[in-house]
Design an enzyme around this catalytic site. Structure first.
Site, PDB file in Angstrom:
ATOM      1  N   ASN A 109     -11.954  20.799 -18.629  1.00  0.00           N
ATOM      2  CA  ASN A 109     -12.593  21.258 -19.857  1.00  0.00           C
ATOM      3  C   ASN A 109     -13.098  20.085 -20.691  1.00  0.00           C
ATOM      4  O   ASN A 109     -12.429  19.065 -20.801  1.00  0.00           O
ATOM      5  CB  ASN A 109     -11.614  22.111 -20.672  1.00  0.00           C
ATOM      6  CG  ASN A 109     -11.160  23.322 -19.884  1.00  0.00           C
ATOM      7  OD1 ASN A 109     -11.773  23.699 -18.884  1.00  0.00           O
ATOM      8  ND2 ASN A 109     -10.062  23.918 -20.310  1.00  0.00           N
ATOM      9  N   VAL A 110     -14.274  20.270 -21.272  1.00  0.00           N
ATOM     10  CA  VAL A 110     -14.884  19.227 -22.109  1.00  0.00           C
ATOM     11  C   VAL A 110     -14.710  19.559 -23.588  1.00  0.00           C
ATOM     12  O   VAL A 110     -15.289  18.907 -24.443  1.00  0.00           O
ATOM     13  CB  VAL A 110     -16.384  19.089 -21.777  1.00  0.00           C
ATOM     14  CG1 VAL A 110     -16.579  18.686 -20.317  1.00  0.00           C
ATOM     15  CG2 VAL A 110     -17.150  20.362 -22.114  1.00  0.00           C
ATOM     16  N   ASP A 111     -13.907  20.600 -23.905  1.00  0.00           N
ATOM     17  CA  ASP A 111     -13.868  21.208 -25.244  1.00  0.00           C
ATOM     18  C   ASP A 111     -12.954  20.506 -26.236  1.00  0.00           C
ATOM     19  O   ASP A 111     -12.843  20.963 -27.394  1.00  0.00           O
ATOM     20  CB  ASP A 111     -13.486  22.686 -25.126  1.00  0.00           C
ATOM     21  CG  ASP A 111     -12.158  22.906 -24.399  1.00  0.00           C
ATOM     22  OD1 ASP A 111     -12.031  23.946 -23.707  1.00  0.00           O
ATOM     23  OD2 ASP A 111     -11.256  22.040 -24.517  1.00  0.00           O
ATOM     24  N   HIS A 126     -13.949  15.822 -16.457  1.00  0.00           N
ATOM     25  CA  HIS A 126     -15.372  16.136 -16.663  1.00  0.00           C
ATOM     26  C   HIS A 126     -15.856  15.637 -18.011  1.00  0.00           C
ATOM     27  O   HIS A 126     -16.914  16.042 -18.507  1.00  0.00           O
ATOM     28  CB  HIS A 126     -15.619  17.640 -16.511  1.00  0.00           C
ATOM     29  CG  HIS A 126     -15.380  18.119 -15.120  1.00  0.00           C
ATOM     30  ND1 HIS A 126     -15.134  19.437 -14.815  1.00  0.00           N
ATOM     31  CD2 HIS A 126     -15.319  17.456 -13.938  1.00  0.00           C
ATOM     32  CE1 HIS A 126     -14.940  19.559 -13.506  1.00  0.00           C
ATOM     33  NE2 HIS A 126     -15.045  18.376 -12.954  1.00  0.00           N
ATOM     34  N   CYS A 137     -21.220   0.199 -19.001  1.00  0.00           N
ATOM     35  CA  CYS A 137     -19.899  -0.415 -19.214  1.00  0.00           C
ATOM     36  C   CYS A 137     -18.789   0.638 -19.346  1.00  0.00           C
ATOM     37  O   CYS A 137     -17.622   0.276 -19.529  1.00  0.00           O
ATOM     38  CB  CYS A 137     -19.932  -1.322 -20.444  1.00  0.00           C
ATOM     39  SG  CYS A 137     -20.115  -0.453 -22.009  1.00  0.00           S
ATOM     40  N   GLY A 195      -6.010  28.591 -15.290  1.00  0.00           N
ATOM     41  CA  GLY A 195      -7.362  28.907 -15.726  1.00  0.00           C
ATOM     42  C   GLY A 195      -8.485  28.210 -14.998  1.00  0.00           C
ATOM     43  O   GLY A 195      -9.498  27.868 -15.598  1.00  0.00           O
ATOM     44  N   THR A 196      -8.319  27.998 -13.697  1.00  0.00           N
ATOM     45  CA  THR A 196      -9.430  27.416 -12.937  1.00  0.00           C
ATOM     46  C   THR A 196      -9.709  28.241 -11.671  1.00  0.00           C
ATOM     47  O   THR A 196      -8.779  28.761 -11.049  1.00  0.00           O
ATOM     48  CB  THR A 196      -9.188  25.939 -12.565  1.00  0.00           C
ATOM     49  OG1 THR A 196     -10.327  25.441 -11.872  1.00  0.00           O
ATOM     50  CG2 THR A 196      -7.942  25.760 -11.710  1.00  0.00           C
ATOM     51  N   SER A 197     -10.969  28.323 -11.300  1.00  0.00           N
ATOM     52  CA  SER A 197     -11.351  29.007 -10.057  1.00  0.00           C
ATOM     53  C   SER A 197     -11.132  28.076  -8.871  1.00  0.00           C
ATOM     54  O   SER A 197     -11.193  28.498  -7.723  1.00  0.00           O
ATOM     55  CB  SER A 197     -12.826  29.412 -10.134  1.00  0.00           C
ATOM     56  OG  SER A 197     -13.644  28.252 -10.315  1.00  0.00           O
TER      57      SER A 197
HETATM   58  N1  APR Z   1      -6.288  32.795 -18.744  1.00  0.00           N
HETATM   59  C1  APR Z   1      -6.223  32.117 -17.563  1.00  0.00           C
HETATM   60  N2  APR Z   1      -7.237  32.083 -16.665  1.00  0.00           N
HETATM   61  C2  APR Z   1      -8.345  32.798 -16.965  1.00  0.00           C
HETATM   62  C3  APR Z   1      -8.474  33.553 -18.155  1.00  0.00           C
HETATM   63  C4  APR Z   1      -7.384  33.526 -19.066  1.00  0.00           C
HETATM   64  N3  APR Z   1      -7.420  34.204 -20.204  1.00  0.00           N
HETATM   65  N4  APR Z   1      -9.694  34.174 -18.143  1.00  0.00           N
HETATM   66  C5  APR Z   1     -10.303  33.794 -16.983  1.00  0.00           C
HETATM   67  N5  APR Z   1      -9.495  32.988 -16.272  1.00  0.00           N
HETATM   68  C6  APR Z   1      -9.735  32.344 -14.967  1.00  0.00           C
HETATM   69  C7  APR Z   1     -10.770  33.048 -14.088  1.00  0.00           C
HETATM   70  O1  APR Z   1     -10.156  34.038 -13.279  1.00  0.00           O
HETATM   71  C8  APR Z   1     -11.294  31.899 -13.230  1.00  0.00           C
HETATM   72  O2  APR Z   1     -10.507  31.739 -12.051  1.00  0.00           O
HETATM   73  O3  APR Z   1     -10.259  31.068 -15.226  1.00  0.00           O
HETATM   74  C9  APR Z   1     -11.074  30.664 -14.125  1.00  0.00           C
HETATM   75  C10 APR Z   1     -12.347  30.053 -14.688  1.00  0.00           C
HETATM   76  O4  APR Z   1     -13.086  29.562 -13.617  1.00  0.00           O
HETATM   77  P1  APR Z   1     -14.463  28.787 -13.874  1.00  0.00           P
HETATM   78  O5  APR Z   1     -15.263  29.533 -14.849  1.00  0.00           O
HETATM   79  O6  APR Z   1     -15.034  28.518 -12.526  1.00  0.00           O
HETATM   80  O7  APR Z   1     -13.997  27.454 -14.593  1.00  0.00           O
HETATM   81  P2  APR Z   1     -13.474  26.094 -13.972  1.00  0.00           P
HETATM   82  O8  APR Z   1     -12.619  26.326 -12.800  1.00  0.00           O
HETATM   83  O9  APR Z   1     -12.888  25.315 -15.082  1.00  0.00           O
HETATM   84  O10 APR Z   1     -14.852  25.403 -13.520  1.00  0.00           O
HETATM   85  C11 APR Z   1     -14.831  24.114 -13.007  1.00  0.00           C
HETATM   86  O11 APR Z   1     -17.230  24.011 -13.032  1.00  0.00           O
HETATM   87  O12 APR Z   1     -19.163  24.592 -14.067  1.00  0.00           O
HETATM   88  C12 APR Z   1     -18.309  23.552 -13.829  1.00  0.00           C
HETATM   89  O13 APR Z   1     -17.985  21.584 -15.077  1.00  0.00           O
HETATM   90  C13 APR Z   1     -17.725  22.952 -15.090  1.00  0.00           C
HETATM   91  O14 APR Z   1     -15.468  22.145 -15.471  1.00  0.00           O
HETATM   92  C14 APR Z   1     -16.229  23.205 -14.948  1.00  0.00           C
HETATM   93  C15 APR Z   1     -16.062  23.343 -13.457  1.00  0.00           C
END
Ligand code: APR
Length: 256
Positions: A109-111, A126, A137, A195-197
């Site tokens: 996350n960049v947030d 990221h 640099c 929270g990541t795909s």
């Molecule tokens: N709590 C936990 N997980 C959640 C929630 C929640 N409330 N809501 C959604 N999710 C899950 C979804 O099921 C999904 O698996 O969070 C995941 C979000 O996945 P992405 O949108 O693909 O995000 P991320 O994995 O962080 O993406 C990776 O992709 O687009 C680029 O640079 C961007 O850092 C990002 C990278």
């Protein structure tokens, strides 16, 4: 969810070296849309071009004009980032750090929300949307340390080209943070993945490296991800609810 919370808490307490990997899902309850899946920015607007960095290098002035006056999905993202606050999920990770359970957090996350929540050992793979980075640099600056009168702005230290610290598609991960992520992954025998795909590399490779070494993965995600089948424990629920509940289980286990 109860038995999974207990199993996850036991993994965390019994592990030698725990780290975390977080993604956009952790910040959904802070009002920031994810990228993929239900309500995802790319789901709604389509994936962005994969050569964002090459486009930046080809015309950095235009890239900066777009950065300072975002439109479309990027406008939506920047507007959400501007008002977002850490949620109980971010704070739960800080609690685990305070309990000397969590040694490091790698975030995609960049947030800036992990920083605002108080995370100490934080690796922003990221980048961070509030920072500006010199691509020569690798120095990073706060947004208001830079003069934008002339675009693209130049590095105050080496006169190199400045860009947002956020890593564009097609851009190599800055070497300092990539090396640190690799080191933490090598030390770890347990990773909390929230929270990541797990579809974007090299970040998605870190949990796989730990699993391949026989380490434990604990996943927190309302939906299955690319990682779910490799996890020792998967807890299907929103991070802002599950992570604080997990902290309470760890506390109870330690007290028992
Ligand atoms: N709590 C936990 N997980 C959640 C929630 C929640 N409330 N809501 C959604 N999710 C899950 C979804 O099921 C999904 O698996 O969070 C995941 C979000 O996945 P992405 O949108 O693909 O995000 P991320 O994995 O962080 O993406 C990776 O992709 O687009 C680029 O640079 C961007 O850092 C990002 C990278």
């Amino acid at each position: 969810m109860e038995p999974d919370l207990d199993a996850a808490a036991r993994c965390l307490v019994n592990a030698r070296y725990v780290i975390a990997l977080t993604g956009a899902g952790l910040s959904v309850e802070s009002g920031i849309p994810p990228f993929r899946g239900p309500g995802g920015l790319w789901t709604k607007h389509g994936e962005p071009p994969m050569n964002g960095y090459q486009r930046f290098l080809a015309d950095p002035r235009k890239a900066w004009e777009d950065r300072l006056n975002p439109s479309g999905p990027m406008r939506e993202l920047w507007d959400a980032l501007a008002v977002a606050e850490p949620n109980p999920g971010h704070r739960a990770l800080v609690d685990l750090e305070d309990m000397d359970i969590l040694r490091a957090t790698i975030t995609q996350n960049v947030d800036n929300l992990h920083r605002l929540a108080g995370s100490r050992r934080l690796l922003e793979i990221h980048g961070n949307a509030t920072l500006i980075r010199c691509i020569q640099c690798v120095q990073r600056f706060e947004h208001d340390e830079i003069d934008y009168a002339v675009l693209p702005p130049a590095c105050p230290l080496c006169r190199g080209l400045l860009k947002s610290d956020t890593v564009s598609f097609g851009e190599p991960i800055p070497p300092d943070v990539l090396t640190a992520c690799g080191e933490e992954t090598e030390y770890a025998d347990c990773m909390l993945v929230a929270g990541t795909s797990a579809t974007v590399y090299p970040a998605a490779g870190f949990p796989m490296a730990i699993a391949e070494r026989g380490g434990d993965l604990i996943e927190v995600n309302p939906y299955p991800s690319e990682l779910s089948s490799y996890c020792r424990v998967t807890i299907a629920g929103p991070a802002a609810e599950v992570l604080p509940a997990l902290v309470e289980r760890v506390r109870a286990l330690r007290a028992s």
